[in-house]
Design an enzyme around this catalytic site. Sequence first.
Site, PDB file in Angstrom:
ATOM      1  N   GLN A   1      25.849  77.662  63.458  1.00  0.00           N
ATOM      2  CA  GLN A   1      26.476  78.986  63.533  1.00  0.00           C
ATOM      3  C   GLN A   1      27.439  79.080  64.708  1.00  0.00           C
ATOM      4  OE1 GLN A   1      24.091  82.651  62.787  1.00  0.00           O
ATOM      5  NE2 GLN A   1      24.438  83.102  64.924  1.00  0.00           N
ATOM      6  N   GLY A   2      28.676  79.512  64.455  1.00  0.00           N
ATOM      7  CA  GLY A   2      29.671  79.683  65.496  1.00  0.00           C
ATOM      8  C   GLY A   2      30.002  81.146  65.714  1.00  0.00           C
TER       9      GLY A   2
ATOM     10  N   SER B   1      28.570  83.300  68.976  1.00  0.00           N
ATOM     11  CA  SER B   1      28.655  83.670  70.397  1.00  0.00           C
ATOM     12  C   SER B   1      29.709  82.867  71.143  1.00  0.00           C
ATOM     13  CB  SER B   1      27.293  83.466  71.076  1.00  0.00           C
ATOM     14  OG  SER B   1      26.323  84.337  70.552  1.00  0.00           O
TER      15      SER B   1
ATOM     16  N   GLU C   1      19.306  87.438  58.793  1.00  0.00           N
ATOM     17  CA  GLU C   1      18.568  86.882  59.924  1.00  0.00           C
ATOM     18  C   GLU C   1      17.306  87.694  60.218  1.00  0.00           C
ATOM     19  OE1 GLU C   1      19.939  84.899  64.124  1.00  0.00           O
ATOM     20  OE2 GLU C   1      20.652  86.916  63.703  1.00  0.00           O
TER      21      GLU C   1
ATOM     22  N   ASN D   1      16.742  92.836  74.392  1.00  0.00           N
ATOM     23  CA  ASN D   1      15.921  94.039  74.239  1.00  0.00           C
ATOM     24  C   ASN D   1      16.734  95.308  74.464  1.00  0.00           C
ATOM     25  OD1 ASN D   1      13.672  92.541  73.633  1.00  0.00           O
ATOM     26  ND2 ASN D   1      12.413  93.338  75.316  1.00  0.00           N
TER      27      ASN D   1
END
Length: 392
Positions: free
Chosen positions: A128-129, A131, A246, A370
Amino acid sequence: MKLGFSQADEHFRQECADWLNGQMAGEFRDIKGITKLTGSPERRKEWEKQLAAHKWSCIGWPEQWGGRNATLAQQVIFAEEYARAGVPGRVNHIGIELAGPTILTFGTEEQKQRFLPGIAAGETIFCQGFSEPNAGSDLAGVRTKGRLEGEDWVVNGQKIWTSLAHISDWIFVVTRTEEGSQGPRGLTFLMMPIDQPGIDIRGIRQINGDAEFNETFFTDARCPADSYIGTVGEGWKIAMGLLAFERGVSTLGQQMGFRNELDEIIAAAKVNGAARDPLIRQRLAKAEIGLRLMRYGALRMLSNTDHSRMDGAALTYKIQWATWRRSLGELAMDVLGQAGEVSAYEDYEWDTLPNLFLFSRADTIYGGTNQIQRNLIAERGLGLPREPRGMA
């Protein structure tokens, strides 16, 4: 409201358990119990192909693409039994749980034909690209740029935290393709082959000694003009759809892995005498209660017939399990005492419980911190006013 599984589902559970336990006691017994994502990568790729050969690779997918048309309950059951059997994590988790469902939902027929058979067969590994150094929780801040040049997209920029990029074949990349655009506008979701001169992958060593993460640099990297999913300039929509996947079945099934970790802590406390400490016993009980509450909450989410949106329980689940598991890691180290601070290996490598402590430090950060999760709960779950955002 019934919180549980049907008799047919329990028969399916037995089928899953029998096959998985047989594999872990047989041909693939050498990979049982591996906790590091980077451990035995070639054998793990062989395991992906073994799953595919017996139609266990992507059971929730339609049969025409290598799946079993499994119900949501059956997918959760398989994920639970997978963890219970001590099978290591999927090296093609991104392909099976994220890229595949995204292509099924938003891809063209030609793209399905191009990508899905290889993913289902365990032959095409995805990473996955998303961030970037300045676009983590704020994904809309990506700066990696793509431009059309003849028959290709040409991409320049940097991604980070690309798990298992060093053993992957393809990467999906959120790229800014509209010059001067800001925020979620002007982004495109591209599918790019990794094995090319314009992509440089550099490993990142983690606090637990593993190196599943990578920095990925794009220097005039290329992919065909038709490699985008959805529509050019609407990559944000595709990315948000992917992130909804996800939060799906794989997160519900992870609780069996938590069960294994807690059971190991309880066993260690009994052996070394830590269980005689009333405060340790109290924390063990609190961890048990928290795990059971998560299971009941997951079953409640599963009982919801409308899976087209995330309800309040689904929005709170990530912060719930991440905070619980971080505390579990701290409990593990307190149970082990000083023995947990010393590695028995020559290299910087740790047994299960110290590794749990070190890895769980990241649980409340990755996949949305969080703090970000609290904003989501407030704004999407409770309908409170949005947090003030600065002008881009």
